[in-house]
Design a protein around this motif. Structure first.
Motif, short mmCIF file in Angstrom:
data_model
loop_
_atom_site.label_atom_id
_atom_site.label_comp_id
_atom_site.label_asym_id
_atom_site.label_seq_id
_atom_site.Cartn_x
_atom_site.Cartn_y
_atom_site.Cartn_z
N ARG A 194 0.84 -1.20 0.00
CA ARG A 194 0.00 0.00 0.00
C ARG A 194 0.88 1.25 0.00
O ARG A 194 2.05 1.19 0.37
CB ARG A 194 -0.91 0.01 1.24
CG ARG A 194 -1.83 -1.20 1.31
CD ARG A 194 -2.81 -1.10 2.48
NE ARG A 194 -3.60 -2.32 2.56
CZ ARG A 194 -3.41 -3.29 3.45
NH1 ARG A 194 -2.46 -3.16 4.35
NH2 ARG A 194 -4.14 -4.38 3.44
N VAL A 204 -7.85 5.41 4.11
CA VAL A 204 -9.02 4.81 4.74
C VAL A 204 -8.63 4.46 6.18
O VAL A 204 -7.69 3.69 6.40
CB VAL A 204 -9.48 3.55 4.00
CG1 VAL A 204 -10.68 2.91 4.71
CG2 VAL A 204 -9.83 3.87 2.55
N ALA A 223 -9.60 -0.14 1.57
CA ALA A 223 -8.39 0.58 1.15
C ALA A 223 -7.79 -0.04 -0.11
O ALA A 223 -7.43 0.67 -1.06
CB ALA A 223 -7.36 0.58 2.28
N VAL A 230 -3.82 2.71 4.75
CA VAL A 230 -4.68 2.43 5.90
C VAL A 230 -4.18 3.24 7.10
O VAL A 230 -3.00 3.23 7.43
CB VAL A 230 -4.68 0.93 6.25
CG1 VAL A 230 -5.48 0.67 7.53
CG2 VAL A 230 -5.25 0.12 5.10
#
Length: 320
Positions: A194, A204, A223, A230
């Motif tokens: 991510r 998110v 996410a 996150v």
């Protein structure tokens, strides 16, 4: 036009997004001159030129990797003496702010940290800041010496603006203090796939309403459907449900993404201080009186365990 020094945050020649944002802001007040240090510094030139750097000052030495902060301050001071810039811009990371503070002290200048915007003024660059837990917005400028300004990630859009990007070697003499604090070891951060939290365009987050570490998989699924980072509130982190490195708030990380989705977060002032400058804020909370709803652009009063999975499925359907 006056030159503006931009400190380059890169990893082995791969330029990180906040630096490209700084180049956009630097072009508003002058001609960007990038300062790239350490391993892979010369490899940054093409990317920097593509985004507006008229010159790229480079210097590679083992001190940048082996010791903390001071060698980079020595290099920026050398660049400042060589260029006599209108301002020095540095990404607003923990390291960036320490570098900027030490540099400002060395050159006898004022400093502005955590700027969220920058514009040209009649008497020098004017910086916009979000202050007092994001309760107020201020505009300020440095009145002594060369302004040293750190800028928060996601404060400006990355814009291509091809320039010469001429590479020049920077002459640096390290001070006695450069080797004072040695790096004795490194542990690579585990990759989640991510985006980095402070640099992400979408974040998110989950809070107390997630009600357990095992339920953060719902937040992660949303996410991942959006290609987002996150985050977590302090309550969730203190409960051990998510790592401290993902905490958003006054005692965690400050984020300013294009989209922030808060799930099961009440909206205490400490959390708001870390995300209030987000461009669009969405909240999901079953308490219609939750303080977070005073802040949002869009709010959903409902149980996150019903709302979030439906949202995730709808996003996947539209993307598929």
């Amino acid at each position: 036009m006056a030159e503006v020094l931009v400190y380059v945050d890169h990893v082995d020649g791969a330029v990180r997004k906040p630096t490209l944002e700084l180049l956009t802001l630097a072009r508003r007040i002058g001609e960007p001159v990038a300062v790239a240090l350490g391993n892979g510094a010369a490899d940054t030139a093409a990317t920097l030129a593509e985004h507006g750097a008229v010159k790229v000052l480079t210097h590679d030495a083992s001190e940048y990797a082996d010791y903390l902060v001071v060698p980079k301050v020595d290099a920026l001071q050398a660049a400042h003496e060589a260029v006599s810039p209108a301002a020095v811009l540095v990404p607003s990371s923990a390291e960036g702010k320490e570098i900027a503070a030490r540099l400002a002290l060395r050159i006898g200048s004022g400093i502005i940290t955590d700027a969220v915007d920058l514009e040209a003024g009649d008497e020098g660059p004017v910086a916009t800041q979000s202050v007092f837990a994001a309760s107020f917005t201020t505009k300020s400028r440095v009145i002594k010496g060369t302004p040293v300004i750190t800028v928060k990630p996601n404060s400006a859009a990355v814009e291509a603006a091809p320039a010469a990007g001429a590479v020049e070697a920077l002459s640096v003499t390290f001070s006695d203090k450069a080797t004072g604090t040695k790096v004795t070891g490194r542990t690579p951060r585990e990759s989640t796939g991510r985006p980095e939290l402070t640099e992400a365009a979408i974040v998110v987050s989950g809070g107390r309403g997630v009600n357990g570490a095992e339920n953060f998989s719902i937040i992660e699924a949303l996410a991942d459907s959006l290609g987002a980072a996150v985050g977590a509130s302090r309550a969730a982190v203190d409960a051990g449900w998510y790592p401290h490195t993902n905490q958003v708030g006054q005692t965690g990380k400050s984020v300013s993404p294009q989209l922030y989705i808060a799930n099961g977060i009440s909206g205490a002032i400490q959390h708001r201080a870390g995300m209030q400058t987000s461009k669009t804020i969405v909240a999901v909370n079953k308490d219609a009186e939750a303080p977070i709803f005073e802040l949002v652009d869009f709010g959903v009063v409902g149980d996150l365990f019903d709302v979030v999975p439906q949202l995730t499925d709808e996003i996947k359907t539209r993307k598929g």
